[in-house]
Design an enzyme around this catalytic site. Sequence first.
Site, short mmCIF file in Angstrom:
data_model
loop_
_atom_site.label_atom_id
_atom_site.label_comp_id
_atom_site.label_asym_id
_atom_site.label_seq_id
_atom_site.Cartn_x
_atom_site.Cartn_y
_atom_site.Cartn_z
CB SER A 21 39.22 44.34 37.79
OG SER A 21 39.31 43.48 39.09
CG HIS A 37 35.86 47.62 37.11
ND1 HIS A 37 34.90 46.89 37.70
CD2 HIS A 37 37.17 47.21 37.46
CE1 HIS A 37 35.52 46.29 38.37
NE2 HIS A 37 36.76 46.42 38.51
#
Length: 363
Positions: free
Chosen positions: A267, A325
């Site tokens: 991610s 992230h």
Amino acid sequence: MGFAVDTKMIKLFRTFAVLADVSCVQSNLGNTRSKYYSTLCNKQYNFSLRDGLFAQAKRQFKANRKPSRSADATFEGIAVESGPVPFKNLLKPLGFTIVFSAGSLAGATIWQYENMRTHAMSMVRKPTHWLQQSQKKMGAWRQELNKQWNSLGEGEKLYIPLFIMNAIVFAVWRVPRFQPFMVKYFCSNPAAKVLCWPMILSTFSHYSTFHLLANMFVLYTFSTGVVQNMGKEQFLGMYLAGGVISSFASYLHKAITCQASLSLGASGAIMSVLGYVCSEYPETRLSIIFLPMFTFSASIALKVIIGIDVAGVVLGWKFFDHAAHLGGALWGMSWCYWGNTYIWQKREPLLQYWHSLRGGTSR
């Protein structure tokens, strides 16, 4: 004032313990209840109401019943380091982040040079090279496979090896005997003894099927188009650097909050791609896969995603690694506004140096 647990009470709790042992197969709650009752059955306790021991045990039992979404709880029977992380322990990961990121971009530059050199040499020797290639691929199935591969775009040719590597790591997770090794090297954890290589290896690591498929779908959606603009070499260099930078952002957040835990998944690296695409093409229209009728600009999507991750960091949400992230997204944005201009476009000295090294072997 106290009381002792009599024999009938012990038998009753043993019965409950058996039932709890059966139910622990279905949930972690059963496992906690089983341990609590088994301990109570094997010993006799004098509970003092005056000292509050019974109330303390009750509070502890309720606290243990709370479900955990931490990745650590997934790997039962495997020791996972945790606890506060001194900031001095981040010096080595910081150095690794800088060296690996620089090495990824330098390697991408050399890879691009070698591809251009190979292409130029093949054009010079094109008639002979074409004859040799036709003689090598005699089987019909190899010719068909080669035809299908050549019909793919550059982005798809880069995506397929990345997907295969992620799928192989996912398959290794399914072998129980390998899980201690996977937790050690394919999960990033700032409290672990091995700090550096898991920062990049965890980028190719997924434990659940949904996690793997979701990340690979997003990577395919954004990578196949942006590779045409960046080139496969620059894209891969940025992607690998984004993976290790996002891992360091996760380390830093966990050190600040004193909450070390495991992290894995692509991610962070994918967020670097998303950050680059949404910054480079802010007016591109995007949509949600299950709600294609609702469209929005890439710039709005990036702002919403960053807002969610900022909220996750501030409020301490544990479902995703929001710090990773954010680190990936900020790296992608910085590469769009600064890195491409002041790093990638300034790679001429490295190209000349590598050309001088390769000059002696050119024919």
